[in-house]
Scaffold this motif. Structure first.
Motif, PDB file in Angstrom:
ATOM      1  N   SER A  69      -9.183  10.790  -2.623  1.00  0.00           N
ATOM      2  CA  SER A  69      -8.189  11.826  -2.895  1.00  0.00           C
ATOM      3  C   SER A  69      -7.572  11.209  -4.423  1.00  0.00           C
ATOM      4  N   ALA A  70      -7.536   9.242  -4.399  1.00  0.00           N
ATOM      5  CA  ALA A  70      -6.148   8.844  -6.018  1.00  0.00           C
ATOM      6  C   ALA A  70      -7.341   8.210  -6.270  1.00  0.00           C
ATOM      7  N   LYS A  71      -8.470   8.296  -6.224  1.00  0.00           N
ATOM      8  CA  LYS A  71      -9.365   7.726  -7.541  1.00  0.00           C
ATOM      9  C   LYS A  71      -9.167   8.285  -9.039  1.00  0.00           C
ATOM     10  N   GLY A  72      -9.319   7.402  -9.807  1.00  0.00           N
ATOM     11  CA  GLY A  72      -9.341   8.419 -11.137  1.00  0.00           C
ATOM     12  C   GLY A  72      -7.796   9.387 -11.606  1.00  0.00           C
ATOM     13  N   ARG A  73      -6.657   9.677 -10.837  1.00  0.00           N
ATOM     14  CA  ARG A  73      -5.843  10.356 -10.724  1.00  0.00           C
ATOM     15  C   ARG A  73      -4.665   8.807 -10.674  1.00  0.00           C
ATOM     16  N   PHE A  74      -4.315   8.270  -9.936  1.00  0.00           N
ATOM     17  CA  PHE A  74      -3.161   8.022  -9.334  1.00  0.00           C
ATOM     18  C   PHE A  74      -3.742   5.914  -9.860  1.00  0.00           C
ATOM     19  N   VAL A  75      -2.548   5.349  -9.559  1.00  0.00           N
ATOM     20  CA  VAL A  75      -2.778   4.306  -9.982  1.00  0.00           C
ATOM     21  C   VAL A  75      -2.032   2.802  -9.386  1.00  0.00           C
ATOM     22  N   ILE A  76      -1.797   2.311  -8.743  1.00  0.00           N
ATOM     23  CA  ILE A  76      -1.358   1.581  -7.923  1.00  0.00           C
ATOM     24  C   ILE A  76      -0.698   0.089  -9.004  1.00  0.00           C
ATOM     25  N   SER A  77       0.215   0.080  -8.910  1.00  0.00           N
ATOM     26  CA  SER A  77       1.039  -1.850  -9.397  1.00  0.00           C
ATOM     27  C   SER A  77       1.726  -2.054  -9.059  1.00  0.00           C
ATOM     28  N   ARG A  78       2.035  -3.886  -9.121  1.00  0.00           N
ATOM     29  CA  ARG A  78       3.660  -4.045  -8.961  1.00  0.00           C
ATOM     30  C   ARG A  78       4.444  -5.112 -10.065  1.00  0.00           C
ATOM     31  N   ASP A  79       5.721  -5.565  -9.587  1.00  0.00           N
ATOM     32  CA  ASP A  79       6.354  -6.260 -10.357  1.00  0.00           C
ATOM     33  C   ASP A  79       6.922  -7.398  -9.826  1.00  0.00           C
ATOM     34  N   ILE A  80       6.075  -8.256  -9.325  1.00  0.00           N
ATOM     35  CA  ILE A  80       6.335  -9.574  -8.921  1.00  0.00           C
ATOM     36  C   ILE A  80       7.917  -9.439  -9.469  1.00  0.00           C
ATOM     37  N   ALA A  81       8.512  -9.210 -10.643  1.00  0.00           N
ATOM     38  CA  ALA A  81       9.520  -9.599 -10.702  1.00  0.00           C
ATOM     39  C   ALA A  81      11.454  -8.957 -10.166  1.00  0.00           C
ATOM     40  N   LYS A  82      10.785  -8.265 -10.677  1.00  0.00           N
ATOM     41  CA  LYS A  82      11.653  -6.572  -9.569  1.00  0.00           C
ATOM     42  C   LYS A  82      11.265  -6.667  -7.899  1.00  0.00           C
ATOM     43  N   TYR A 114      -8.360   2.015  -3.508  1.00  0.00           N
ATOM     44  CA  TYR A 114      -8.083   4.033  -3.696  1.00  0.00           C
ATOM     45  C   TYR A 114      -8.264   4.381  -2.690  1.00  0.00           C
ATOM     46  N   GLY A 115      -7.917   6.136  -2.159  1.00  0.00           N
ATOM     47  CA  GLY A 115      -8.575   6.529  -1.911  1.00  0.00           C
ATOM     48  C   GLY A 115      -9.610   7.349  -2.342  1.00  0.00           C
ATOM     49  N   PRO A 171       2.332  17.674   6.729  1.00  0.00           N
ATOM     50  CA  PRO A 171       2.437  18.794   7.186  1.00  0.00           C
ATOM     51  C   PRO A 171       0.918  19.470   7.727  1.00  0.00           C
ATOM     52  N   GLY A 172       1.152  18.313   9.618  1.00  0.00           N
ATOM     53  CA  GLY A 172       0.287  18.918  10.261  1.00  0.00           C
ATOM     54  C   GLY A 172      -1.330  17.703  10.393  1.00  0.00           C
ATOM     55  N   LYS A 173      -1.286  17.489   9.716  1.00  0.00           N
ATOM     56  CA  LYS A 173      -2.004  16.355   9.328  1.00  0.00           C
ATOM     57  C   LYS A 173      -2.014  14.888   9.585  1.00  0.00           C
ATOM     58  N   GLU A 174      -2.832  13.383   9.566  1.00  0.00           N
ATOM     59  CA  GLU A 174      -2.568  12.998   9.994  1.00  0.00           C
ATOM     60  C   GLU A 174      -2.594  11.602   8.602  1.00  0.00           C
ATOM     61  N   ARG A 175      -1.158  10.683   8.455  1.00  0.00           N
ATOM     62  CA  ARG A 175      -1.339   9.320   7.857  1.00  0.00           C
ATOM     63  C   ARG A 175      -2.231   9.371   6.901  1.00  0.00           C
ATOM     64  N   GLU A 176      -2.233   9.476   5.311  1.00  0.00           N
ATOM     65  CA  GLU A 176      -3.693   8.873   4.701  1.00  0.00           C
ATOM     66  C   GLU A 176      -3.976   8.145   3.808  1.00  0.00           C
ATOM     67  N   PHE A 177      -4.121   7.230   3.716  1.00  0.00           N
ATOM     68  CA  PHE A 177      -4.669   5.898   2.417  1.00  0.00           C
ATOM     69  C   PHE A 177      -4.946   6.343   1.475  1.00  0.00           C
ATOM     70  N   VAL A 178      -3.379   5.723   0.367  1.00  0.00           N
ATOM     71  CA  VAL A 178      -3.859   6.516  -0.586  1.00  0.00           C
ATOM     72  C   VAL A 178      -4.011   5.299  -1.790  1.00  0.00           C
ATOM     73  N   ALA A 179      -3.806   4.202  -1.478  1.00  0.00           N
ATOM     74  CA  ALA A 179      -3.811   2.798  -2.472  1.00  0.00           C
ATOM     75  C   ALA A 179      -3.514   1.873  -2.486  1.00  0.00           C
ATOM     76  N   GLY A 182       0.650  -1.316  -0.362  1.00  0.00           N
ATOM     77  CA  GLY A 182       0.286  -0.008   0.270  1.00  0.00           C
ATOM     78  C   GLY A 182       0.664   1.423  -0.098  1.00  0.00           C
ATOM     79  N   TRP A 183      -0.089   2.216  -0.501  1.00  0.00           N
ATOM     80  CA  TRP A 183       0.543   3.523  -0.106  1.00  0.00           C
ATOM     81  C   TRP A 183       0.234   4.445   0.677  1.00  0.00           C
TER      82      TRP A 183
END
Length: 123
Positions: free
Chosen positions: A63-76, A60-61, A41-49, A35-36
């Motif tokens: 704030s991230a929907k429609g703009r951010f994409v999470i992915s993973r590369d198992i080999a790397k 996705y949180g 500053p001055g704010k709580e830690r927020e879930f992104v993806a 996850g990300w």
């Protein structure tokens, strides 16, 4: 034990893009949900993806929907966060996290954390 190292942060203008990377070390990377989160500053830690250990389900949180994409590369042994259409309010330290426990939660209670990478979006 899992060690996480983020990279890819920096300064970008509003509307631009950045891709964050999180390199993991340790065994059984594919067994962990990844996850990300971010913290301004001055704010709580927020879930992104997050991405399920199977790689087939993403979350996705608001704030991230429609703009951010999470992915993973198992080999790397790496998880990515592609961030597009960045806004000044996206400015924060971005943290990579991992966990063996299920289910995926949106609270910053994950087991393993990276040191964070700064993202600054100028207007």
């Amino acid at each position: 034990q899992v060690q996480l190292v983020e990279s890819g942060g920096g300064l970008v203008q509003a509307g631009g893009s950045l891709r964050l990377s999180c390199a993991a070390s340790g065994r059984f990377f594919s067994a962990y949900d990844m996850g990300w989160f971010r913290q301004a500053p001055g704010k709580e830690r927020e879930f992104v993806a997050a991405i399920h250990r199977s790689g087939g389900i993403t979350y996705y949180g608001d704030s991230a929907k429609g703009r951010f994409v999470i992915s993973r590369d198992i080999a790397k042994v790496t998880v990515y966060l592609q961030m597009n259409s960045l806004k000044p309010e996206d400015t924060a330290v971005y943290y990579c996290a991992s966990d063996l426990r299920s289910p995926i939660v949106r609270t910053p209670t994950w087991t393993y954390w990276g040191q964070g990478t700064q993202v600054t979006v100028s207007s």
